[in-house]
Design an enzyme around this catalytic site. Structure first.
Site: not given
Ligand code: DOR
Ligand code: ZN
Length: 444
Positions: A60, A62, A94, A176, A230, A303, A307
């Site tokens: 998992h 991103h 995403n 999710h 998660h 996860d 950012h």
């Molecule tokens: O906190 C999160 N950030 N939960 C998610 O489901 C997506 C993820 C993100 O892509 O930043």
């Molecule tokens: Zn996620």
């Protein structure tokens, strides 16, 4: 050094639960033999004093490419992964554009194949319009369903769409689980602008359990493979155990932050600790640990949601949710061994064997003859304090800053190639898409 045939010599390997000295013969990217001594004529990669773990599989992440590459891209994300002993990642849909069409899937495939230093698999994102496309997507690790909105705004509320997916999907359906209506109602009843510490009440355990119930019922009724992303509370794990007793095919993952952090991090650091699902009150991590030790959890998955620090330091409504951690994947788990929370065999199960099994990743997850030579060579004595300045992810910060962790990967091999080591990264070769043992249905 990444010759065609060589031996990793002198490392200790887990053999039936205890660490024993073994050599690992690598041939054409695969493990050819694991024995006290292998082919003396083969070139040596000296691993004396290190332990060899199967390269971690982070089911998992991103990685943000396409579209959000100021936060991360395949190159930066995979370099971070390698430093954490991760040799395979499964990437969430995403991105921008989202991986919700066959065209976007092919675009992401090209980007990952061109930029990733680790092997990778991709999830297809479900929308209210694309269920037939999701069912037709070849080669994906699974279909991701957001039952509540999170970063990227992908959310599916249509019962008919969910019914169709669960009835027909032969792949893991990764959910999710946070219930959208309950979250919106909580927001309305708050009646004032939220503060960071409201996050846990706005996205409550009840909301998580409600969405999970929906998914479990669908999985039970249709016999689909549900994978719960998660899991943040013991209540969810208990529902999962109950559903398994009823015959549901349900697997689950827990993220390191739900095991290692609680709401006190939000109290201290504000929106740095904003994540969906939220960090829970003190005491909840302990209840997760207790169930994890009982074998309820199939994998730990980061996860990894990078950012920038500057983005996280905005006001509640402006700060994005998500915590990065792929580059601390094995160090955090090994630290848990040092703290007596886990055994090393649990680390292997949760970081490699478990995810390989859940997602059907051929040739991955074990140090055995015939498997890919994906290895993390770890110095169990190496100690380091996590510092923002040393973070390789483009996000440039970590929720674990100031933590002193003991046990770091020194060399990470991907299919027999030294992708990361004391000399840095081997940027000359690329990761491959995982083999799911299915035909992609392409004509030659
Ligand atoms: O906190 C999160 N950030 N939960 C998610 O489901 C997506 C993820 C993100 O892509 O930043
Ligand atoms: Zn996620």
């Amino acid at each position: 050094m990444s010759p065609e045939r060589f031996a990793v010599r002198g490392a200790r390997v887990l053999v039936r639960g205890s660490l024993e000295r073994r050599d690992i013969l690598v041939q054409a990217g695969r493990i050819a033999e694991v024995a006290p001594e292998v082919d003396r004529d083969a070139q040596t990669l000296d691993a004396a004093g290190l332990i060899a773990l199967p390269g971690a599989i982070d089911a998992h992440v991103h990685f943000r490419e396409p579209g959000l590459t100021h936060k991360e891209d395949w190159a930066s994300g995979s370099r971070a992964a390698l430093a954490g002993g991760v040799t395979t990642v499964l990437d969430m849909p995403n991105t921008v554009p989202p991986t919700t069409s066959l065209e976007a899937l092919e675009q992401k495939r090209r980007l990952a194949a061109g930029g990733s230093l680790v092997d990778f698999g991709l999830f297809f994102g479900l929308t209210e319009q694309n269920v037939e496309e999701a069912l037709a997507a070849d080669g994906v690790a699974g279909v991701k369903v957001f039952l509540g909105a999170s970063t990227g705004g992908l959310v599916v509320r249509s019962e008919a769409v969910l019914e169709r997916l669960f009835a027909a999907c032969r792949k893991p359906i990764v959910v999710h689980a946070e219930e959208e209506n309950l979250m919106q109602a909580a927001r309305t009843s708050l009646g004032r602008p939220p503060r960071p510490l409201d996050h846990g009440a706005l996205r409550s355990v009840e909301a998580a359990v409600a969405a999970l119930q929906t998914a479990l019922e669908l999985a039970l009724r249709h016999g689909a493979h549900l994978h719960v992303a998660h899991v943040s509370s013991a209540a969810e794990l208990d529902r999962i155990v109950e559903a398994r007793k009823l015959g549901a095919r349900v697997t689950c993952e827990v993220a390191p932050h739900h095991l290692l952090l609680d709401e006190s991090y939000v109290a201290a650091q504000g929106c740095r600790g904003k994540v969906n699902p939220p960090l829970r009150p003190a005491g909840e991590p302990e209840r997760l640990w207790e169930r994890l030790r009982r074998g309820v959890v199939d994998c730990v998955a980061s996860d990894h949601a990078p950012h920038l620090a500057a983005e996280k330091d905005r006001t509640y409504d402006e700060a994005p949710s998500g915590l990065p951690s792929v580059e601390l994947f094995l160090p955090l788990l090994i630290e848990c061994v040092a703290r007596g929370r886990l055994g090393l065999a649990d680390v292997v199960r949760l970081s490699a064997e478990g995810p390989a099994q859940v997602f059907g990743l051929r040739g991955k997850g074990r140090i055995e003859r015939g498997y890919d030579a994906d290895l993390a060579l770890v110095d169990l004595q190496a100690g380091r304090t996590v510092e923002a300045s040393a973070i390789r992810s483009r996000c440039g910060w970590s929720p674990y800053e100031g933590w002193s962790l003991t046990g770091w990967p020194v060399v990470t091999l991907v299919r027999g190639r030294i992708a990361f080591g004391p000399q840095g990264y081997d940027a000359s070769s690329r990761g491959r898409e995982v083999d799911l043992g299915e035909s992609r249905g392409e004509s030659a």
